[in-house]
Design a protein around this motif. Structure first.
Motif, PDB file in Angstrom:
ATOM      1  N   GLY A   1      -2.600  15.364  -3.278  1.00  0.00           N
ATOM      2  CA  GLY A   1      -2.937  15.255  -4.694  1.00  0.00           C
ATOM      3  C   GLY A   1      -3.868  14.087  -4.976  1.00  0.00           C
ATOM      4  O   GLY A   1      -4.750  14.178  -5.845  1.00  0.00           O
ATOM      5  N   LEU A   2      -3.683  12.980  -4.255  1.00  0.00           N
ATOM      6  CA  LEU A   2      -4.576  11.834  -4.431  1.00  0.00           C
ATOM      7  C   LEU A   2      -6.013  12.206  -4.099  1.00  0.00           C
ATOM      8  O   LEU A   2      -6.957  11.818  -4.804  1.00  0.00           O
ATOM      9  N   GLN A   3      -6.184  12.969  -3.026  1.00  0.00           N
ATOM     10  CA  GLN A   3      -7.524  13.379  -2.621  1.00  0.00           C
ATOM     11  C   GLN A   3      -8.136  14.352  -3.623  1.00  0.00           C
ATOM     12  O   GLN A   3      -9.317  14.241  -3.970  1.00  0.00           O
ATOM     13  N   VAL A   4      -7.313  15.302  -4.095  1.00  0.00           N
ATOM     14  CA  VAL A   4      -7.811  16.296  -5.049  1.00  0.00           C
ATOM     15  C   VAL A   4      -8.317  15.631  -6.327  1.00  0.00           C
ATOM     16  O   VAL A   4      -9.354  16.022  -6.888  1.00  0.00           O
ATOM     17  N   HIS A   5      -7.610  14.606  -6.778  1.00  0.00           N
ATOM     18  CA  HIS A   5      -7.958  13.959  -8.044  1.00  0.00           C
ATOM     19  C   HIS A   5      -8.826  12.706  -7.861  1.00  0.00           C
ATOM     20  O   HIS A   5      -9.067  11.974  -8.826  1.00  0.00           O
ATOM     21  N   GLY A   6      -9.277  12.471  -6.630  1.00  0.00           N
ATOM     22  CA  GLY A   6     -10.174  11.350  -6.385  1.00  0.00           C
ATOM     23  C   GLY A   6      -9.532   9.996  -6.547  1.00  0.00           C
ATOM     24  O   GLY A   6     -10.194   9.014  -6.915  1.00  0.00           O
TER      25      GLY A   6
ATOM     26  N   THR B   1      -9.080   6.430  -2.747  1.00  0.00           N
ATOM     27  CA  THR B   1     -10.052   6.989  -1.804  1.00  0.00           C
ATOM     28  C   THR B   1     -10.104   6.235  -0.476  1.00  0.00           C
ATOM     29  O   THR B   1     -10.503   6.793   0.540  1.00  0.00           O
ATOM     30  N   ASP B   2      -9.708   4.976  -0.484  1.00  0.00           N
ATOM     31  CA  ASP B   2      -9.671   4.205   0.758  1.00  0.00           C
ATOM     32  C   ASP B   2      -8.461   4.646   1.589  1.00  0.00           C
ATOM     33  O   ASP B   2      -7.337   4.714   1.066  1.00  0.00           O
ATOM     34  N   PRO B   3      -8.654   4.980   2.879  1.00  0.00           N
ATOM     35  CA  PRO B   3      -7.530   5.470   3.713  1.00  0.00           C
ATOM     36  C   PRO B   3      -6.329   4.530   3.734  1.00  0.00           C
ATOM     37  O   PRO B   3      -5.186   4.979   3.689  1.00  0.00           O
ATOM     38  N   ALA B   4      -6.576   3.233   3.811  1.00  0.00           N
ATOM     39  CA  ALA B   4      -5.463   2.276   3.845  1.00  0.00           C
ATOM     40  C   ALA B   4      -4.707   2.282   2.520  1.00  0.00           C
ATOM     41  O   ALA B   4      -3.469   2.228   2.492  1.00  0.00           O
ATOM     42  N   GLU B   5      -5.459   2.351   1.425  1.00  0.00           N
ATOM     43  CA  GLU B   5      -4.824   2.407   0.096  1.00  0.00           C
ATOM     44  C   GLU B   5      -4.015   3.690  -0.058  1.00  0.00           C
ATOM     45  O   GLU B   5      -2.906   3.680  -0.608  1.00  0.00           O
ATOM     46  N   ARG B   6      -4.568   4.802   0.433  1.00  0.00           N
ATOM     47  CA  ARG B   6      -3.870   6.093   0.343  1.00  0.00           C
ATOM     48  C   ARG B   6      -2.592   6.065   1.179  1.00  0.00           C
ATOM     49  O   ARG B   6      -1.542   6.538   0.744  1.00  0.00           O
ATOM     50  N   ASP B   7      -2.658   5.488   2.372  1.00  0.00           N
ATOM     51  CA  ASP B   7      -1.474   5.417   3.236  1.00  0.00           C
ATOM     52  C   ASP B   7      -0.402   4.539   2.600  1.00  0.00           C
ATOM     53  O   ASP B   7       0.792   4.845   2.682  1.00  0.00           O
ATOM     54  N   ALA B   8      -0.819   3.464   1.946  1.00  0.00           N
ATOM     55  CA  ALA B   8       0.145   2.587   1.269  1.00  0.00           C
ATOM     56  C   ALA B   8       0.829   3.332   0.121  1.00  0.00           C
ATOM     57  O   ALA B   8       2.045   3.172  -0.111  1.00  0.00           O
ATOM     58  N   ALA B   9       0.064   4.172  -0.605  1.00  0.00           N
ATOM     59  CA  ALA B   9       0.648   4.947  -1.704  1.00  0.00           C
ATOM     60  C   ALA B   9       1.656   5.968  -1.182  1.00  0.00           C
ATOM     61  O   ALA B   9       2.720   6.173  -1.782  1.00  0.00           O
ATOM     62  N   VAL B  10       1.330   6.613  -0.059  1.00  0.00           N
ATOM     63  CA  VAL B  10       2.253   7.582   0.554  1.00  0.00           C
ATOM     64  C   VAL B  10       3.528   6.874   1.002  1.00  0.00           C
ATOM     65  O   VAL B  10       4.646   7.363   0.772  1.00  0.00           O
ATOM     66  N   THR B  11       3.382   5.732   1.629  1.00  0.00           N
ATOM     67  CA  THR B  11       4.548   4.968   2.088  1.00  0.00           C
ATOM     68  C   THR B  11       5.452   4.603   0.921  1.00  0.00           C
ATOM     69  O   THR B  11       6.680   4.752   0.997  1.00  0.00           O
ATOM     70  N   ALA B  12       4.850   4.155  -0.182  1.00  0.00           N
ATOM     71  CA  ALA B  12       5.648   3.785  -1.361  1.00  0.00           C
ATOM     72  C   ALA B  12       6.344   4.997  -1.951  1.00  0.00           C
ATOM     73  O   ALA B  12       7.514   4.917  -2.361  1.00  0.00           O
ATOM     74  N   ALA B  13       5.650   6.149  -1.991  1.00  0.00           N
ATOM     75  CA  ALA B  13       6.254   7.364  -2.559  1.00  0.00           C
ATOM     76  C   ALA B  13       7.430   7.840  -1.720  1.00  0.00           C
ATOM     77  O   ALA B  13       8.462   8.271  -2.265  1.00  0.00           O
ATOM     78  N   LEU B  14       7.312   7.778  -0.403  1.00  0.00           N
ATOM     79  CA  LEU B  14       8.413   8.198   0.460  1.00  0.00           C
ATOM     80  C   LEU B  14       9.598   7.254   0.336  1.00  0.00           C
ATOM     81  O   LEU B  14      10.754   7.695   0.335  1.00  0.00           O
ATOM     82  N   ARG B  15       9.329   5.967   0.218  1.00  0.00           N
ATOM     83  CA  ARG B  15      10.427   5.011   0.032  1.00  0.00           C
ATOM     84  C   ARG B  15      11.162   5.288  -1.281  1.00  0.00           C
ATOM     85  O   ARG B  15      12.381   5.162  -1.358  1.00  0.00           O
ATOM     86  N   GLU B  16      10.395   5.668  -2.299  1.00  0.00           N
ATOM     87  CA  GLU B  16      10.997   5.881  -3.621  1.00  0.00           C
ATOM     88  C   GLU B  16      11.975   7.049  -3.600  1.00  0.00           C
ATOM     89  O   GLU B  16      12.925   7.078  -4.380  1.00  0.00           O
ATOM     90  N   VAL B  17      11.758   8.031  -2.720  1.00  0.00           N
ATOM     91  CA  VAL B  17      12.685   9.160  -2.626  1.00  0.00           C
ATOM     92  C   VAL B  17      13.639   9.009  -1.440  1.00  0.00           C
ATOM     93  O   VAL B  17      14.241   9.967  -0.976  1.00  0.00           O
ATOM     94  N   ASP B  18      13.743   7.760  -0.940  1.00  0.00           N
ATOM     95  CA  ASP B  18      14.702   7.422   0.128  1.00  0.00           C
ATOM     96  C   ASP B  18      14.429   8.164   1.434  1.00  0.00           C
ATOM     97  O   ASP B  18      15.356   8.636   2.103  1.00  0.00           O
ATOM     98  N   LEU B  19      13.148   8.267   1.795  1.00  0.00           N
ATOM     99  CA  LEU B  19      12.766   8.791   3.104  1.00  0.00           C
ATOM    100  C   LEU B  19      12.087   7.679   3.901  1.00  0.00           C
ATOM    101  O   LEU B  19      11.348   6.865   3.341  1.00  0.00           O
ATOM    102  N   ASP B  20      12.313   7.666   5.198  1.00  0.00           N
ATOM    103  CA  ASP B  20      11.709   6.661   6.071  1.00  0.00           C
ATOM    104  C   ASP B  20      10.207   6.896   6.158  1.00  0.00           C
ATOM    105  O   ASP B  20       9.770   7.962   6.607  1.00  0.00           O
ATOM    106  N   PRO B  21       9.380   5.949   5.743  1.00  0.00           N
ATOM    107  CA  PRO B  21       7.929   6.153   5.813  1.00  0.00           C
ATOM    108  C   PRO B  21       7.417   6.426   7.223  1.00  0.00           C
ATOM    109  O   PRO B  21       6.340   7.018   7.382  1.00  0.00           O
ATOM    110  N   GLU B  22       8.162   6.015   8.224  1.00  0.00           N
ATOM    111  CA  GLU B  22       7.733   6.270   9.606  1.00  0.00           C
ATOM    112  C   GLU B  22       7.721   7.758   9.935  1.00  0.00           C
ATOM    113  O   GLU B  22       7.113   8.177  10.924  1.00  0.00           O
TER     114      GLU B  22
END
Length: 545
Positions: A391-396, A399-420
């Motif tokens: 969804g981040l890519q679709v909505h622009g 855009t930075d890969p590191a920023e996108r990975d950090a957002a994914v990690t935070a989202a997974l933590r928020e739903v109690d999933l291991d980001p690894e």
């Protein structure tokens, strides 16, 4: 006609010391049980405990050669199934042993009409003529409670509700009157009234055909009603096995006691006074055309939703309940402009009912969906990280890969999933974990409205309670508005501020959650609540004993 008792020497199915491995990892270890003809044995346990993997091993339906059986044997009246040839298994599958899968949308061929799929089963295993098979298909759809069966035969799977698709799966499984029926969550997607019909149907067929049933279910009320023996699985092992009454009366293992006590508890935090309206809807209608003839002319319409009025505020949950096929999901899709409709739809005081795809695109990030089938909603070709970031890519955004990975990690933590785990794929997760992934994918865009379409229907009760707590917590933290669609009235009461009851496309009753549950006005609402209370009483009786 009941099958010959002379065939019943010894158990119908015997599983001895079964182990299942994916690569070097063992996911099932030392499982043993037996089922006699006419008996029902239930496998219960949390998502990921090995129930479905054990059941799929019986018919060798796991992804071989990735999966293997380091030890054990599975015998059908003495015939070893693990060493059986492909041709032998082909004769057994769907004929002597049939299976109702947990996720009907991924089990039915989306390119073929329902009638063709049932007819082919009968032609293949019973050598029926197509005309005779079609008549039998109509009978089967009637048996499992599908109205207007002749018209449904011409429908594609996506044109049916989740509950209707589940009933089609049951009809296909019962078509050849199998010796053993493996039912993996057979009533997951159906409402309480249809659930009662399906359970009664299965019991009737068992009595008439002497059919054995291996029941996999997270609903302990269903297990107590249906099963004679119960095996409780945890982390791939059977931790307790007993007669159903003994297990419910005096569970021995701490894990079993936890399962019996698990259910959604508490209530959501009330909506803040003066909360802004996120969506208002007036006189909404959704009609689907019925086309016939070579030229596919429109001859009639299915009135999927009729004259719906509603509003949803920030931080509020509007529960939508009703039987399968009542129009709940269609209503939700229409609100998000994913199906065509007439009537007024306003999102944050902005009329959107006349918007096309390009005009809706900027609003999509604010209006997200968590679907009923978490496996079918996740691309098997993408890793979890790619799915959540899509969804981040679709909505622009990010855009930075590191920023996108950090957002994914935070989202997974928020739903109690291991980001690894973000580099793994959907098939490597349990049903409950996949639902958390679906929630993370929706929340990463920071939406204001989330449509939750049966988000707990495929989950066992302990995981249901976890998801309900998670959704309530996320709602309070982010001020999310939820449209919560479910046939599970216990979960609806735990999640909702207000409730709408739908029947045949119309809203027959609406009001505050306590008003609807404690003082329903319409006979249909009373019937739904009575069926739910009966199941709840069965479960509570089991826990108390």
């Amino acid at each position: 006609m009941k099958k010959d008792a002379t065939m019943t020497a010894g158990p119908l199915l015997q599983v001895d010391n079964l182990s299942v491995a994916f690569g070097d990892k063992r996911v099932v270890e030392g499982v043993s049980f037996s089922i006699d003809r006419g008996e029902t044995l239930a496998l219960v346990g949390e998502s990921g405990s090995g129930k479905s993997v054990t059941a799929l091993s019986i018919l060798k339906l796991l992804p071989y050669p990735q999966a293997s059986h380091p030890s054990g044997a599975i015998r059908l009246q003495g015939q070893d199934l693990l060493s059986a040839s492909t041709s032998t298994l082909r004769r057994i599958r769907g004929n002597r042993i049939a299976m109702i899968f947990q996720e009907p949308m991924t089990s039915l061929n989306p390119l073929h009409r329902i009638g063709r799929q049932i007819v082919e089963t009968l032609v293949l295993h019973k050598s029926m003529s197509r005309e005779a098979a079609r008549k039998r298909a109509l009978e089967l759809l009637g048996l499992v409670g599908i109205e207007d069966a002749a018209r449904r035969l011409t429908a594609f799977p996506h044109e049916l509700s989740g509950g209707q698709r589940q009933r089609v799966m049951i009809a296909m499984a019962l078509a050849n009157e199998p010796d053993l029926l493996i039912a993996d969550e057979p009533t997951t997607a159906v409402d309480v009234t249809v659930q009662a019909q399906i359970l009664a149907l299965l019991q009737d067929l068992q009595a008439r055909l002497g059919m054995a049933l291996l029941l996999i279910s997270h609903d302990l009320g269903v297990v107590r009603k249906m099963a004679k023996q119960v095996c409780v699985m945890q982390a791939g092992r059977i931790v307790e096995a007993a007669a159903v009454e003994d297990l419910f009366r005096a569970p021995q293992h701490p894990y079993t006691r936890m399962l019996l006590a698990a259910q959604p508890r508490g209530r959501k935090t009330p909506v803040a006074s003066g909360a802004a309206e996120i969506m208002t809807v007036s006189d909404l209608k959704v009609w689907f055309p019925i086309k016939k003839g070579v030229l596919r002319r429109v001859v009639d319409h299915v009135h999927a939703v009729e004259r719906a009025d509603l509003r949803i505020r920030a931080g509020e949950t509007l529960g939508v309940v009703g039987e399968s096929g009542s129009g709940k999901t269609t209503l939700g899709l229409a609100l998000l402009r994913l199906v065509s409709s007439t009537g007024q739809i306003s999102f944050e005081n902005q009329r959107i009912d006349h918007y096309g795809k390009s005009e809706m695109r900027p609003l999509r990030r604010q209006m997200q969906v968590v679907f009923q089938d978490p496996y079918g909603a996740l691309s098997p070709r993408l890793s979890v990280g790619e799915i959540v970031a899509e969804g981040l890519q679709v909505h622009g955004l990010a855009t930075d890969p590191a920023e996108r990975d950090a957002a994914v990690t935070a989202a997974l933590r928020e739903v109690d999933l291991d980001p690894e785990t973000r580099h793994r794929y959907p098939h490597e997760f349990s049903g409950g974990q996949r639902q958390r992934i679906s929630i993370a994918r929706a929340l990463i865009l920071k939406p204001k409205l989330v449509m939750l379409d049966e988000p707990t229907s495929a989950l066992d009760m302990s995981v249901q309670a976890q998801i309900v707590d998670l959704l309530r917590d996320l709602q309070q933290r982010h001020g999310l508005a939820y449209l919560f669609i479910s046939h599970d009235l216990r979960v609806v009461r735990a999640m909702s501020d207000r409730v709408m009851v739908m029947r045949r496309g119309e809203i027959v009753e609406a009001g505050q959650v306590d008003q609807i549950f404690d003082n329903p006005q319409q006979d249909y609402t009373k019937a739904l609540l009575a069926a739910a209370l009966h199941l709840k009483a069965t479960h509570q009786e089991a826990v108390q004993q």
